[in-house]
Design an enzyme around this catalytic site. Structure first.
Site, PDB file in Angstrom:
ATOM      1  N   LYS A  45     100.230  42.532  51.432  1.00 40.48           N
ATOM      2  CA  LYS A  45     100.371  41.953  50.109  1.00 40.48           C
ATOM      3  C   LYS A  45      99.436  40.747  49.969  1.00 40.48           C
ATOM      4  O   LYS A  45      99.124  40.132  50.989  1.00 40.48           O
ATOM      5  CB  LYS A  45     101.821  41.546  49.820  1.00 40.48           C
ATOM      6  CG  LYS A  45     102.489  40.656  50.855  1.00 40.48           C
ATOM      7  CD  LYS A  45     101.995  39.311  51.231  1.00 40.48           C
ATOM      8  CE  LYS A  45     101.749  38.276  50.197  1.00 40.48           C
ATOM      9  NZ  LYS A  45     101.472  36.933  50.815  1.00 40.48           N
ATOM     10  N   ARG A  83      86.093  41.383  63.209  1.00 38.92           N
ATOM     11  CA  ARG A  83      84.789  40.867  63.635  1.00 38.92           C
ATOM     12  C   ARG A  83      84.933  39.979  64.867  1.00 38.92           C
ATOM     13  O   ARG A  83      84.055  39.941  65.710  1.00 38.92           O
ATOM     14  CB  ARG A  83      84.139  40.104  62.478  1.00 38.92           C
ATOM     15  CG  ARG A  83      83.850  41.000  61.284  1.00 38.92           C
ATOM     16  CD  ARG A  83      83.558  40.202  60.045  1.00 38.92           C
ATOM     17  NE  ARG A  83      84.626  39.228  59.781  1.00 38.92           N
ATOM     18  CZ  ARG A  83      84.631  38.400  58.746  1.00 38.92           C
ATOM     19  NH1 ARG A  83      83.649  38.433  57.886  1.00 38.92           N
ATOM     20  NH2 ARG A  83      85.625  37.548  58.584  1.00 38.92           N
TER      21      ARG A  83
HETATM   22  P1  NAP Z   1      93.642  35.343  58.095  1.00 37.40           P
HETATM   23  O1  NAP Z   1      94.228  35.090  59.436  1.00 37.40           O
HETATM   24  O2  NAP Z   1      92.821  34.271  57.475  1.00 37.40           O
HETATM   25  O3  NAP Z   1      92.749  36.653  58.032  1.00 37.40           O
HETATM   26  C1  NAP Z   1      93.051  37.856  58.687  1.00 37.40           C
HETATM   27  C2  NAP Z   1      91.775  38.442  59.298  1.00 37.40           C
HETATM   28  O4  NAP Z   1      91.005  39.051  58.280  1.00 37.40           O
HETATM   29  C3  NAP Z   1      90.868  37.407  59.917  1.00 37.40           C
HETATM   30  O5  NAP Z   1      91.254  37.134  61.237  1.00 37.40           O
HETATM   31  C4  NAP Z   1      89.500  38.036  59.818  1.00 37.40           C
HETATM   32  O6  NAP Z   1      89.246  38.728  61.026  1.00 37.40           O
HETATM   33  C5  NAP Z   1      89.637  39.021  58.675  1.00 37.40           C
HETATM   34  N1  NAP Z   1      88.821  38.574  57.550  1.00 37.40           N
HETATM   35  C6  NAP Z   1      88.924  37.416  56.870  1.00 37.40           C
HETATM   36  N2  NAP Z   1      88.010  37.363  55.885  1.00 37.40           N
HETATM   37  C7  NAP Z   1      87.299  38.494  55.964  1.00 37.40           C
HETATM   38  C8  NAP Z   1      86.203  39.024  55.239  1.00 37.40           C
HETATM   39  N3  NAP Z   1      85.654  38.344  54.225  1.00 37.40           N
HETATM   40  N4  NAP Z   1      85.742  40.233  55.575  1.00 37.40           N
HETATM   41  C9  NAP Z   1      86.292  40.917  56.590  1.00 37.40           C
HETATM   42  N5  NAP Z   1      87.332  40.467  57.330  1.00 37.40           N
HETATM   43  C10 NAP Z   1      87.809  39.260  57.016  1.00 37.40           C
HETATM   44  O7  NAP Z   1      94.778  35.736  57.046  1.00 37.40           O
HETATM   45  P2  NAP Z   1      96.318  36.088  57.250  1.00 37.40           P
HETATM   46  O8  NAP Z   1      97.143  34.870  57.109  1.00 37.40           O
HETATM   47  O9  NAP Z   1      96.522  36.948  58.436  1.00 37.40           O
HETATM   48  O10 NAP Z   1      96.539  36.902  55.890  1.00 37.40           O
HETATM   49  C11 NAP Z   1      96.043  38.222  55.712  1.00 37.40           C
HETATM   50  C12 NAP Z   1      96.889  38.883  54.642  1.00 37.40           C
HETATM   51  O11 NAP Z   1      98.259  38.875  55.089  1.00 37.40           O
HETATM   52  C13 NAP Z   1      96.883  38.143  53.295  1.00 37.40           C
HETATM   53  O12 NAP Z   1      96.838  39.059  52.241  1.00 37.40           O
HETATM   54  C14 NAP Z   1      98.194  37.379  53.288  1.00 37.40           C
HETATM   55  O13 NAP Z   1      98.707  37.213  51.975  1.00 37.40           O
HETATM   56  C15 NAP Z   1      99.091  38.301  54.101  1.00 37.40           C
HETATM   57  N6  NAP Z   1     100.214  37.603  54.745  1.00 37.40           N
HETATM   58  C16 NAP Z   1     100.000  36.428  55.421  1.00 37.40           C
HETATM   59  C17 NAP Z   1     101.100  35.734  55.952  1.00 37.40           C
HETATM   60  C18 NAP Z   1     100.939  34.427  56.703  1.00 37.40           C
HETATM   61  O14 NAP Z   1     101.974  33.832  57.083  1.00 37.40           O
HETATM   62  N7  NAP Z   1      99.736  33.922  56.975  1.00 37.40           N
HETATM   63  C19 NAP Z   1     102.397  36.264  55.808  1.00 37.40           C
HETATM   64  C20 NAP Z   1     102.550  37.497  55.171  1.00 37.40           C
HETATM   65  C21 NAP Z   1     101.445  38.152  54.645  1.00 37.40           C
HETATM   66  P3  NAP Z   1      87.761  38.754  61.659  1.00 37.40           P
HETATM   67  O15 NAP Z   1      87.032  37.494  61.215  1.00 37.40           O
HETATM   68  O16 NAP Z   1      87.986  38.820  63.127  1.00 37.40           O
HETATM   69  O17 NAP Z   1      87.126  39.990  61.104  1.00 37.40           O
END
Ligand code: NAP
Length: 307
Positions: A91, A38
Site C-alpha cells: 500500500k 539494487r
Molecule cells: P524504503 O525502505 O524506503 O524502500 C523500500 C526499498 O525500495 C528500498 O530499500 C529500495 O531498495 C527500493 N527503492 C526505493 N526507491 C526506489 C526506486 N526509485 N526504484 C527502485 N527501487 C527503489 O520504504 P519502506 O518503508 O519499506 O516502504 C515501502 C512501501 O511499504 C511503501 O509503499 C510504504 O507505504 C509501505 N509500508 C511501509 C511501512 C513502514 O513502516 N515503513 C509499513 C507498511 C507499509 P534498493 O535501493 O535496494 O533497490
C-alpha cells in the site's frame, strides 16, 4: 518446500525486512524464492539487482511481491504481469489511480492475479468492528493518526517527494480501515493540508467527510503514538485502537491485542487464496479519499522539515 508457490520479493527495504520476510518464512502456502533490490539482500536467498534479469532467470517464480515505494512500483508491476506473473502490491497500490486501473486491465487480460494489499485491514479487530457496525447508523466518527515520521520512515526522503503522499502514507492505513468498517460510504468535503516549506507533500492533514466523519493525521508526534478510530452510533460507541488491533465498545476492551504481527501473514494467505481461485482484489476506495484531499485540500505552509 514442495507444493509452495514461489515468490520474488522486490525492494528489500524497511517493510520487506520488518514484515514481508518473516511472513513469507512462516507461510504454509508460499516460499521466498529470490529477491530483487539494487542494494538489499536476504541472507541465504538468491538475489538479483534487476527485475528483468530475475524474470528471465526464474520462470518458476509465480508471484512477484512489490515492497517498493509507490512511484517506481508501476513499471515493476507492469513488467511482472507482462512476464505472466501474479502481482502483489504494497500500500498505497500506486502513485496514481489511473496507473492501478491500467494494471487491473492488464491482469484481467492475462488471466493473472493482482492484489492491492491494505495491511491495516488485516489488523485483528477490524473484522469484529465491521460486524458490530453492520446495520447501525453512524452519527459521528473521528480518526486520530499521529505518529513520528523519523521513527517509521527514517531518512526516507521519497515520502516527501511528489507521489510519496506525505502523511497520507500512514493516513491511508486509517482510511483503509474506515472504508472497510463503515456501513455506508462517505466522501471528502474539505481538507487542510500542512506542507513544510521545503517539501512537496503534507506533514499534517485535517479532513472532513460527509456523515460527520473527521480525521486528524500528523507526522510530528513525539512520545506515545496514536492510531485510533472512534465511531458513535445510537447503540453505543466503538473505538479501534493500536491501528485497528484493539476493539473497545463503550470504553471497554472486547477483543484484540496490541500487536501488528498478524497483518502480513494474513496478506500472504489472502494472496495464495486469490491465486488459487484465479481472482484479483483491488479496492481503491482509500486512495480515492487521498486523491480527493490532494485535489480539494487548502494548502498551509508550515515549518521546514529535516530528518
Ligand atoms: P524504503 O525502505 O524506503 O524502500 C523500500 C526499498 O525500495 C528500498 O530499500 C529500495 O531498495 C527500493 N527503492 C526505493 N526507491 C526506489 C526506486 N526509485 N526504484 C527502485 N527501487 C527503489 O520504504 P519502506 O518503508 O519499506 O516502504 C515501502 C512501501 O511499504 C511503501 O509503499 C510504504 O507505504 C509501505 N509500508 C511501509 C511501512 C513502514 O513502516 N515503513 C509499513 C507498511 C507499509 P534498493 O535501493 O535496494 O533497490
Amino acid at each position: 518446500m514442495a507444493g509452495k508457490m514461489r515468490v520474488a520479493l522486490v525492494g528489500i527495504g524497511k517493510i520487506a525486512v520488518d514484515q514481508h520476510v518473516p511472513a513469507l518464512d512462516a507461510s504454509p502456502d508460499l516460499t521466498l524464492a529470490c529477491t530483487v533490490s539494487r542494494k538489499g539482500e536476504v541472507e541465504g536467498v538468491e538475489a538479483f539487482t534487476d527485475l528483468g534479469a530475475m524474470l528471465a532467470a526464474r520462470p518458476d517464480v509465480q508471484i512477484v511481491s512489490l515492497a517498493l515505494p509507490p512511484v517506481p512500483r508501476f513499471a515493476y508491476a507492469e513488467a511482472a504481469l507482462l512476464a505472466g506473473r501474479h502481482v502483489m502490491l504494497e500500500k498505497p497500490p500506486g502513485a496514481t489511480l489511473a496507473e492501478v486501473h491500467a494494471l487491473q486491465s492488464l491482469a484481467r487480460e492475462r488471466g493473472l492475479t493482482l492484489y492491492a494489499t491494505w495491511h491495516s485491514r488485516m489488523a485483528q479487530a477490524v473484522a469484529p468492528a465491521k460486524a458490530w457496525l453492520a446495520g447501525k447508523t453512524v452519527t459521528r466518527a473521528h480518526i486520530t493518526w499521529r505518529e513520528d515520521v523519523r521513527k517509521w520512515h527514517p531518512g526516507q526522503d521519497w515520502v516527501f517527494e511528489p507521489g510519496g503522499m506525505g502523511v497520507f502514507d500512514p493516513g491511508i492505513n486509517a482510511l483503509s480501515i474506515l472504508t472497510e468498517i463503515l456501513p455506508s460510504p462517505v466522501h471528502l468535503v474539505s481538507a487542510d493540508l500542512e506542507f513544510p516549506g521545503n517539501r512537496q507533500t503534507p506533514i499534517g492533514a485535517r479532513l472532513t467527510f460527509s456523515g460527520g466523519v473527521t480525521a486528524d493525521f500528523d507526522w510530528r508526534q513525539q512520545g506515545p503514538q496514536t492510531w485510533d478510530i472512534e465511531v458513535e452510533t445510537p447503540e453505543g460507541r466503538l473505538a479501534l485502537r493500536m491501528g485497528g488491533n484493539v476493539l473497545e465498545i463503550d470504553g471497554v476492551p472486547v477483543s484484540g491485542e496490541a500487536s501488528i504481527m498478524g497483518e502480513y501473514p494474513a496478506l500472504y494467505a489472502r494472496m495464495a487464496a486469490l491465486v488459487r481461485a484465479g481472482e484479483s482484489e483491488v479496492d481503491l476506495a482509500p486512495m480515492v479519499h487521498v486523491a480527493d484531499a490532494l485535489t480539494l485540500g487548502r494548502r498551509v505552509v508550515v515549518e521546514d522539515f529535516h530528518f
